[in-house]
Design a protein around this motif. Sequence first.
Motif, PDB file in Angstrom:
ATOM      1  N   UNK A 122       0.839  -1.199   0.000  1.00 36.21           N
ATOM      2  CA  UNK A 122       0.000   0.000   0.000  1.00 36.21           C
ATOM      3  C   UNK A 122       0.877   1.252   0.000  1.00 36.21           C
ATOM      4  N   UNK A 123       1.635   1.424  -1.078  1.00 37.14           N
ATOM      5  CA  UNK A 123       2.487   2.597  -1.269  1.00 37.14           C
ATOM      6  C   UNK A 123       2.285   3.128  -2.682  1.00 37.14           C
ATOM      7  N   UNK A 124       2.882   4.288  -2.949  1.00 34.17           N
ATOM      8  CA  UNK A 124       2.731   4.897  -4.277  1.00 34.17           C
ATOM      9  C   UNK A 124       3.350   4.018  -5.357  1.00 34.17           C
ATOM     10  N   UNK A 125       4.509   3.416  -5.052  1.00 40.35           N
ATOM     11  CA  UNK A 125       5.170   2.501  -5.987  1.00 40.35           C
ATOM     12  C   UNK A 125       5.395   1.180  -5.262  1.00 40.35           C
ATOM     13  N   UNK A 126       4.406   0.318  -5.252  1.00 36.67           N
ATOM     14  CA  UNK A 126       4.448  -0.871  -4.404  1.00 36.67           C
ATOM     15  C   UNK A 126       5.226  -2.029  -5.015  1.00 36.67           C
ATOM     16  N   UNK A 127       5.509  -3.001  -4.156  1.00 31.16           N
ATOM     17  CA  UNK A 127       6.017  -4.298  -4.598  1.00 31.16           C
ATOM     18  C   UNK A 127       4.825  -5.208  -4.804  1.00 31.16           C
ATOM     19  N   UNK A 128       4.729  -5.803  -5.971  1.00 29.84           N
ATOM     20  CA  UNK A 128       3.615  -6.685  -6.319  1.00 29.84           C
ATOM     21  C   UNK A 128       4.120  -8.122  -6.320  1.00 29.84           C
ATOM     22  N   UNK A 129       3.431  -8.990  -5.603  1.00 31.61           N
ATOM     23  CA  UNK A 129       3.831 -10.395  -5.537  1.00 31.61           C
ATOM     24  C   UNK A 129       2.700 -11.272  -6.053  1.00 31.61           C
ATOM     25  N   UNK A 130       3.079 -12.260  -6.836  1.00 35.33           N
ATOM     26  CA  UNK A 130       2.097 -13.237  -7.327  1.00 35.33           C
ATOM     27  C   UNK A 130       2.687 -14.630  -7.206  1.00 35.33           C
ATOM     28  N   UNK A 131       1.915 -15.534  -6.665  1.00 34.96           N
ATOM     29  CA  UNK A 131       2.314 -16.943  -6.642  1.00 34.96           C
ATOM     30  C   UNK A 131       1.100 -17.783  -7.006  1.00 34.96           C
ATOM     31  N   UNK A 132       1.359 -18.825  -7.760  1.00 34.47           N
ATOM     32  CA  UNK A 132       0.275 -19.697  -8.186  1.00 34.47           C
ATOM     33  C   UNK A 132       0.730 -21.138  -8.275  1.00 34.47           C
ATOM     34  N   UNK A 133      -0.165 -22.035  -7.918  1.00 31.02           N
ATOM     35  CA  UNK A 133       0.098 -23.466  -7.983  1.00 31.02           C
ATOM     36  C   UNK A 133      -1.047 -24.126  -8.733  1.00 31.02           C
ATOM     37  N   UNK A 134      -0.717 -24.998  -9.661  1.00 36.56           N
ATOM     38  CA  UNK A 134      -1.712 -25.750 -10.409  1.00 36.56           C
ATOM     39  C   UNK A 134      -1.462 -27.237 -10.212  1.00 36.56           C
ATOM     40  N   UNK A 135      -2.537 -28.003 -10.093  1.00 35.47           N
ATOM     41  CA  UNK A 135      -2.415 -29.442  -9.900  1.00 35.47           C
ATOM     42  C   UNK A 135      -3.473 -29.965  -8.965  1.00 35.47           C
ATOM     43  N   UNK A 136      -3.083 -30.936  -8.148  1.00 38.98           N
ATOM     44  CA  UNK A 136      -4.006 -31.511  -7.182  1.00 38.98           C
ATOM     45  C   UNK A 136      -3.214 -31.909  -5.939  1.00 38.98           C
ATOM     46  N   UNK A 137      -3.807 -32.755  -5.098  1.00 42.43           N
ATOM     47  CA  UNK A 137      -3.133 -33.148  -3.863  1.00 42.43           C
ATOM     48  C   UNK A 137      -1.962 -34.102  -4.103  1.00 42.43           C
ATOM     49  N   UNK A 138      -1.850 -34.654  -5.304  1.00 42.94           N
ATOM     50  CA  UNK A 138      -0.774 -35.599  -5.601  1.00 42.94           C
ATOM     51  C   UNK A 138       0.394 -34.964  -6.351  1.00 42.94           C
ATOM     52  N   UNK A 139       0.112 -34.048  -7.259  1.00 43.14           N
ATOM     53  CA  UNK A 139       1.166 -33.416  -8.042  1.00 43.14           C
ATOM     54  C   UNK A 139       0.797 -31.967  -8.304  1.00 43.14           C
ATOM     55  N   UNK A 140       1.793 -31.089  -8.169  1.00 43.41           N
ATOM     56  CA  UNK A 140       1.522 -29.669  -8.357  1.00 43.41           C
ATOM     57  C   UNK A 140       2.763 -28.971  -8.886  1.00 43.41           C
ATOM     58  N   UNK A 141       2.535 -27.919  -9.671  1.00 45.11           N
ATOM     59  CA  UNK A 141       3.608 -27.076 -10.187  1.00 45.11           C
ATOM     60  C   UNK A 141       3.239 -25.629  -9.914  1.00 45.11           C
ATOM     61  N   UNK A 142       4.238 -24.820  -9.476  1.00 46.68           N
ATOM     62  CA  UNK A 142       3.915 -23.442  -9.156  1.00 46.68           C
ATOM     63  C   UNK A 142       5.062 -22.496  -9.392  1.00 46.68           C
ATOM     64  N   UNK A 143       4.758 -21.203  -9.281  1.00 48.27           N
ATOM     65  CA  UNK A 143       5.749 -20.154  -9.437  1.00 48.27           C
ATOM     66  C   UNK A 143       5.477 -19.037  -8.454  1.00 48.27           C
ATOM     67  N   UNK A 144       6.527 -18.303  -8.097  1.00 49.88           N
ATOM     68  CA  UNK A 144       6.429 -17.215  -7.128  1.00 49.88           C
ATOM     69  C   UNK A 144       7.247 -16.041  -7.655  1.00 49.88           C
ATOM     70  N   UNK A 145       6.576 -14.910  -7.937  1.00 48.87           N
ATOM     71  CA  UNK A 145       7.221 -13.774  -8.593  1.00 48.87           C
ATOM     72  C   UNK A 145       6.915 -12.483  -7.824  1.00 48.87           C
ATOM     73  N   UNK A 146       7.937 -11.648  -7.646  1.00 47.99           N
ATOM     74  CA  UNK A 146       7.755 -10.320  -7.059  1.00 47.99           C
ATOM     75  C   UNK A 146       8.320  -9.278  -8.008  1.00 47.99           C
ATOM     76  N   UNK A 147       7.568  -8.163  -8.174  1.00 48.59           N
ATOM     77  CA  UNK A 147       7.979  -7.084  -9.074  1.00 48.59           C
ATOM     78  C   UNK A 147       7.958  -5.771  -8.322  1.00 48.59           C
TER      79      UNK A 147
END
Length: 275
Positions: A122-147
């Motif tokens: 919550x600033x004028x020029x903030x850091x934006x973070x996104x993380x996402x995981x796709x899959x199920x309870x047995x197998x999953x793939x994800x990424x975590x990015x901050x800008x």
Amino acid sequence: MVFVKGPGLYSDIGKKARGKDYQGDQKFTLTTYTSNGVAITSSGTRKGDLFLADINTQLKNKNITTDVKVDTYSNVYTTITVDEPAPGVKAIVSFVAPDQKSGKVELQYFHEHAGISTSLGLTAKPIVNFSGVAGNQKAAFGTDISFDTATGNFTKCNAGVSFTTTDLIASLMLNDKGETVTASYFHTVSPLTNTAVGAELTHSFSTNENTLTIGTQHLLDPLTSVKARVNNYGKVSALIQHEWRPKSLITISGEVDTRAIEKSAKVGLAVALKP
């Protein structure tokens, strides 16, 4: 609470093998409840000659949980969590006073085949973070990015994959913008005694160094557990934890550097009391 069976969030990848409860300091925690349901937790930690203390209050009202913590330096940490403002969604707003740049809002979405978390400072020029995981309870793939919108640079870019069976959890993660890779596994040998073994191997491409940690855990009885771990740098840690009453734990842990045996061992004690 958001109860959706799925792959979880990115932060869950490799979490099981990292372990917890190892304490190198002396820590005391006491939780009490007022008549109107407010939970008050007081904790004190001694780190060498330094003593740190904080008081945390937690109030739950329907699907809204408010946590307010005051530390030794008079910083006030406030976190407001809203469960299920929409199906599968959790909203979290946090800020630290008097730091005016600490405000952050986070949205988490839990689905049967996905887990998404996005946060915005919550600033004028903030850091934006996104993380996402796709899959199920047995197998999953994800990424975590901050800008960082102030500099226009990506401050974090990680990726990971995990595999889960009834008794085994394995993961592979690429962190630090591709500078390090971490592989881990956690294998439950005996569910009855909660006996398990785990390992984590991290390789740094920039320094060409490897860090290997191997650990195990076992229940001595329904209320007492032991854990131990060792890494390739000769550091050996062990702990014993006893639940002497429901939700009240006492943990004694120690760490020895076998390559510098002349140094005194680190001994930690943690006591957590709950009514």
